[in-house]
Design a protein around this motif. Structure first.
Motif, PDB file in Angstrom:
ATOM      1  N   LEU A 117     -44.421  -3.189  11.842  1.00 23.19           N
ATOM      2  CA  LEU A 117     -43.072  -2.878  12.322  1.00 23.19           C
ATOM      3  C   LEU A 117     -42.934  -3.246  13.800  1.00 23.19           C
ATOM      4  O   LEU A 117     -41.914  -3.804  14.223  1.00 23.19           O
ATOM      5  CB  LEU A 117     -42.772  -1.396  12.111  1.00 23.19           C
ATOM      6  N   ARG A 118     -43.954  -2.935  14.576  1.00 25.11           N
ATOM      7  CA  ARG A 118     -43.906  -3.237  16.010  1.00 25.11           C
ATOM      8  C   ARG A 118     -43.852  -4.746  16.246  1.00 25.11           C
ATOM      9  O   ARG A 118     -43.102  -5.217  17.113  1.00 25.11           O
ATOM     10  CB  ARG A 118     -45.139  -2.646  16.709  1.00 25.11           C
ATOM     11  N   ALA A 119     -44.637  -5.517  15.459  1.00 22.25           N
ATOM     12  CA  ALA A 119     -44.664  -6.965  15.641  1.00 22.25           C
ATOM     13  C   ALA A 119     -43.346  -7.619  15.226  1.00 22.25           C
ATOM     14  O   ALA A 119     -42.903  -8.596  15.839  1.00 22.25           O
ATOM     15  CB  ALA A 119     -45.814  -7.564  14.843  1.00 22.25           C
ATOM     16  N   LEU A 120     -42.706  -7.061  14.205  1.00 17.59           N
ATOM     17  CA  LEU A 120     -41.480  -7.674  13.685  1.00 17.59           C
ATOM     18  C   LEU A 120     -40.223  -7.263  14.443  1.00 17.59           C
ATOM     19  O   LEU A 120     -39.192  -7.924  14.335  1.00 17.59           O
ATOM     20  CB  LEU A 120     -41.309  -7.327  12.201  1.00 17.59           C
ATOM     21  N   ARG A 121     -40.305  -6.181  15.202  1.00 13.79           N
ATOM     22  CA  ARG A 121     -39.098  -5.648  15.857  1.00 13.79           C
ATOM     23  C   ARG A 121     -38.356  -6.700  16.700  1.00 13.79           C
ATOM     24  O   ARG A 121     -37.132  -6.796  16.611  1.00 13.79           O
ATOM     25  CB  ARG A 121     -39.452  -4.420  16.704  1.00 13.79           C
ATOM     26  N   PRO A 122     -39.044  -7.517  17.519  1.00 15.52           N
ATOM     27  CA  PRO A 122     -38.288  -8.472  18.349  1.00 15.52           C
ATOM     28  C   PRO A 122     -37.926  -9.779  17.641  1.00 15.52           C
ATOM     29  O   PRO A 122     -37.175 -10.582  18.200  1.00 15.52           O
ATOM     30  CB  PRO A 122     -39.262  -8.763  19.497  1.00 15.52           C
ATOM     31  N   ILE A 123     -38.427  -9.995  16.432  1.00 10.07           N
ATOM     32  CA  ILE A 123     -38.262 -11.302  15.779  1.00 10.07           C
ATOM     33  C   ILE A 123     -36.842 -11.449  15.234  1.00 10.07           C
ATOM     34  O   ILE A 123     -36.366 -10.629  14.450  1.00 10.07           O
ATOM     35  CB  ILE A 123     -39.290 -11.504  14.653  1.00 10.07           C
ATOM     36  N   ARG A 124     -36.189 -12.534  15.643  1.00 11.78           N
ATOM     37  CA  ARG A 124     -34.820 -12.812  15.196  1.00 11.78           C
ATOM     38  C   ARG A 124     -34.695 -14.146  14.445  1.00 11.78           C
ATOM     39  O   ARG A 124     -33.653 -14.435  13.875  1.00 11.78           O
ATOM     40  CB  ARG A 124     -33.868 -12.830  16.400  1.00 11.78           C
ATOM     41  N   CYS A 125     -35.760 -14.949  14.465  1.00  9.77           N
ATOM     42  CA  CYS A 125     -35.703 -16.234  13.764  1.00  9.77           C
ATOM     43  C   CYS A 125     -37.080 -16.543  13.176  1.00  9.77           C
ATOM     44  O   CYS A 125     -38.084 -16.546  13.891  1.00  9.77           O
ATOM     45  CB  CYS A 125     -35.270 -17.358  14.704  1.00  9.77           C
ATOM     46  N   PHE A 126     -37.114 -16.807  11.871  1.00  7.33           N
ATOM     47  CA  PHE A 126     -38.355 -17.057  11.156  1.00  7.33           C
ATOM     48  C   PHE A 126     -38.467 -18.540  10.793  1.00  7.33           C
ATOM     49  O   PHE A 126     -37.580 -19.101  10.143  1.00  7.33           O
ATOM     50  CB  PHE A 126     -38.406 -16.211   9.881  1.00  7.33           C
ATOM     51  N   LEU A 127     -39.559 -19.162  11.243  1.00 10.76           N
ATOM     52  CA  LEU A 127     -39.874 -20.537  10.876  1.00 10.76           C
ATOM     53  C   LEU A 127     -40.804 -20.460   9.676  1.00 10.76           C
ATOM     54  O   LEU A 127     -41.900 -19.896   9.759  1.00 10.76           O
ATOM     55  CB  LEU A 127     -40.535 -21.260  12.048  1.00 10.76           C
ATOM     56  N   LEU A 128     -40.375 -21.010   8.544  1.00  6.09           N
ATOM     57  CA  LEU A 128     -41.007 -20.711   7.266  1.00  6.09           C
ATOM     58  C   LEU A 128     -41.656 -21.939   6.621  1.00  6.09           C
ATOM     59  O   LEU A 128     -40.981 -22.938   6.332  1.00  6.09           O
ATOM     60  CB  LEU A 128     -39.961 -20.144   6.296  1.00  6.09           C
ATOM     61  N   ASP A 129     -42.958 -21.852   6.414  1.00  7.33           N
ATOM     62  CA  ASP A 129     -43.608 -22.778   5.502  1.00  7.33           C
ATOM     63  C   ASP A 129     -43.014 -22.541   4.113  1.00  7.33           C
ATOM     64  O   ASP A 129     -42.462 -21.460   3.843  1.00  7.33           O
ATOM     65  CB  ASP A 129     -45.118 -22.498   5.502  1.00  7.33           C
ATOM     66  N   MET A 130     -43.123 -23.505   3.221  1.00 11.88           N
ATOM     67  CA  MET A 130     -42.509 -23.331   1.906  1.00 11.88           C
ATOM     68  C   MET A 130     -43.531 -23.096   0.792  1.00 11.88           C
ATOM     69  O   MET A 130     -43.612 -22.021   0.231  1.00 11.88           O
ATOM     70  CB  MET A 130     -41.603 -24.526   1.596  1.00 11.88           C
ATOM     71  N   GLU A 150     -32.136 -29.289  -2.799  1.00 14.51           N
ATOM     72  CA  GLU A 150     -31.983 -29.238  -4.248  1.00 14.51           C
ATOM     73  C   GLU A 150     -33.042 -28.354  -4.893  1.00 14.51           C
ATOM     74  O   GLU A 150     -32.744 -27.549  -5.777  1.00 14.51           O
ATOM     75  CB  GLU A 150     -32.055 -30.653  -4.833  1.00 14.51           C
ATOM     76  N   LYS A 151     -34.296 -28.486  -4.444  1.00 17.58           N
ATOM     77  CA  LYS A 151     -35.371 -27.674  -5.028  1.00 17.58           C
ATOM     78  C   LYS A 151     -35.155 -26.195  -4.757  1.00 17.58           C
ATOM     79  O   LYS A 151     -35.255 -25.362  -5.666  1.00 17.58           O
ATOM     80  CB  LYS A 151     -36.733 -28.105  -4.489  1.00 17.58           C
ATOM     81  N   LEU A 152     -34.866 -25.851  -3.502  1.00 16.32           N
ATOM     82  CA  LEU A 152     -34.654 -24.451  -3.162  1.00 16.32           C
ATOM     83  C   LEU A 152     -33.458 -23.876  -3.907  1.00 16.32           C
ATOM     84  O   LEU A 152     -33.499 -22.731  -4.376  1.00 16.32           O
ATOM     85  CB  LEU A 152     -34.479 -24.301  -1.658  1.00 16.32           C
ATOM     86  N   SER A 153     -32.400 -24.672  -4.031  1.00 14.97           N
ATOM     87  CA  SER A 153     -31.207 -24.201  -4.747  1.00 14.97           C
ATOM     88  C   SER A 153     -31.516 -23.934  -6.212  1.00 14.97           C
ATOM     89  O   SER A 153     -31.072 -22.925  -6.789  1.00 14.97           O
ATOM     90  CB  SER A 153     -30.078 -25.232  -4.616  1.00 14.97           C
ATOM     91  N   LYS A 154     -32.302 -24.814  -6.827  1.00 14.48           N
ATOM     92  CA  LYS A 154     -32.692 -24.616  -8.232  1.00 14.48           C
ATOM     93  C   LYS A 154     -33.537 -23.367  -8.408  1.00 14.48           C
ATOM     94  O   LYS A 154     -33.503 -22.715  -9.453  1.00 14.48           O
ATOM     95  CB  LYS A 154     -33.451 -25.840  -8.736  1.00 14.48           C
ATOM     96  N   LEU A 155     -34.313 -23.022  -7.379  1.00 11.77           N
ATOM     97  CA  LEU A 155     -35.159 -21.839  -7.437  1.00 11.77           C
ATOM     98  C   LEU A 155     -34.402 -20.555  -7.090  1.00 11.77           C
ATOM     99  O   LEU A 155     -34.969 -19.471  -7.145  1.00 11.77           O
ATOM    100  CB  LEU A 155     -36.349 -22.003  -6.488  1.00 11.77           C
ATOM    101  N   GLY A 156     -33.133 -20.707  -6.709  1.00 11.96           N
ATOM    102  CA  GLY A 156     -32.321 -19.526  -6.423  1.00 11.96           C
ATOM    103  C   GLY A 156     -32.146 -19.218  -4.956  1.00 11.96           C
ATOM    104  O   GLY A 156     -31.744 -18.109  -4.589  1.00 11.96           O
ATOM    105  N   ILE A 157     -32.440 -20.212  -4.078  1.00 11.99           N
ATOM    106  CA  ILE A 157     -32.234 -20.033  -2.640  1.00 11.99           C
ATOM    107  C   ILE A 157     -31.261 -21.105  -2.158  1.00 11.99           C
ATOM    108  O   ILE A 157     -31.666 -22.213  -1.779  1.00 11.99           O
ATOM    109  CB  ILE A 157     -33.561 -20.133  -1.861  1.00 11.99           C
ATOM    110  N   PRO A 158     -29.973 -20.823  -2.203  1.00  8.41           N
ATOM    111  CA  PRO A 158     -29.003 -21.813  -1.706  1.00  8.41           C
ATOM    112  C   PRO A 158     -29.155 -22.002  -0.208  1.00  8.41           C
ATOM    113  O   PRO A 158     -29.277 -21.038   0.549  1.00  8.41           O
ATOM    114  CB  PRO A 158     -27.644 -21.193  -2.062  1.00  8.41           C
ATOM    115  N   CYS A 159     -29.200 -23.264   0.225  1.00 12.38           N
ATOM    116  CA  CYS A 159     -29.331 -23.548   1.658  1.00 12.38           C
ATOM    117  C   CYS A 159     -28.701 -24.896   1.947  1.00 12.38           C
ATOM    118  O   CYS A 159     -28.235 -25.593   1.043  1.00 12.38           O
ATOM    119  CB  CYS A 159     -30.798 -23.528   2.090  1.00 12.38           C
TER     120      CYS A 159
END
Length: 273
Positions: free
Chosen positions: A7-20, A64-73
């Motif tokens: 919780l302490r580590a995540l508190r300041p985080i506002r943007c997540f850079l995500l591997d897929m 297209e792949k993410l949208s098919k998996l249910g993550i529209p972006c």
């Protein structure tokens, strides 16, 4: 009960850079609560950006792949190592590029305004070129021997397939190095340049508000550490807790998966109400 350290580590985080792969999905299977995690980031006003090393494809394939998996972006939610290389070169007085890349990567460079040519280029760029020919290699090696600067989109030796591996950009780098002795400036993970490109795509956040999330210590976590941002290892893919114990690369935070990150963010926001 959610660990205080998480919780302490995540508190300041506002943007997540995500591997897929290994973080959001495994192959063609969406990982638990991944769609809900992305939806919560949107609903709570947080930012995110998907990162991929694969410079043989354009961003449309991932949308297209993410949208098919249910993550529209949207395309702006994706950063490929090819686009990161364009961003890197844009501010360095580069206009003419000799490119070893697929038609999709060629189109990416042209969208950014680069002229693709073998005639006195400012730089040689190598990507994950599934259309690689001997003629391309000969031209690239000739240019490098003449002292033309050299950049690669990413360092991966192999690209995982369903049942095997195929040679990736790093293998092509080694082939060229064997012939010329030249090695490129590499943009992709674990180098900080790909994160610097991500910062430019998400300019509304400070350094302390970014986190890199992924399942590999030597790429995802190392990248976050090199860039000076929070690194989060998820155990839903390649790396294990034992790997962490045996590695010199240490994440700031370990989570079982993005479902646990989602739960932690929900707790933080509930406490803030």
């Amino acid at each position: 009960m959610m660990e205080y350290e998480m919780l302490r580590a995540l508190r300041p985080i506002r943007c997540f850079l995500l591997d897929m792969d290994g973080t959001i999905y495994l192959g063609d299977r969406l990982l638990p609560k991944a769609a809900e995690f992305i939806e919560y980031l949107k609903a709570s006003g947080r930012g995110f950006l998907f990162l991929t090393h694969n410079s043989s494809k354009d961003k449309t394939a991932y949308v297209e792949k993410l949208s098919k998996l249910g993550i529209p972006c949207e395309a702006d939610d994706i950063l490929t190592s090819g686009e990161a290389t364009c961003i890197y070169l844009q501010g360095r007085a580069v206009h003419k590029v000799y490119l070893l890349g697929t038609p999709e990567l060629e189109a990416e460079f042209q969208r950014w305004g680069f002229r693709l040519t073998a005639e006195s280029p400012d730089v040689v760029v190598i990507g994950f070129d599934k259309t690689l020919t001997y003629a391309k290699l000969v031209t690239a090696c000739d240019l490098l021997r003449k002292g033309v600067p050299y950049v690669a989109t990413h360092p991966d030796i192999n690209c995982p397939m369903e049942d095997s591996y195929i040679p990736d950009c790093g293998a092509m780098i080694e082939l060229i190095a064997a012939s010329t002795g030249c090695r490129p400036k590499v943009i992709g993970k674990p180098n900080r340049e790909i994160i610097e490109s991500a910062f430019k795509k998400r300019p509304g956040f400070s350094l302390a508000e970014f986190a890199m999330v992924g399942d590999r210590l030597y790429t995802d976590v190392a990248t976050g550490n090199h860039a000076g941002i929070c690194s989060i290892l998820v155990l839903s893919g390649e790396s294990t807790r034992q790997d962490v114990e045996q590695s010199d690369v240490k994440p700031h935070l370990i989570a079982e998966n993005v479902a646990q990150l989602l739960e932690a963010l929900q707790i933080l926001d509930h406490k803030a109400e």
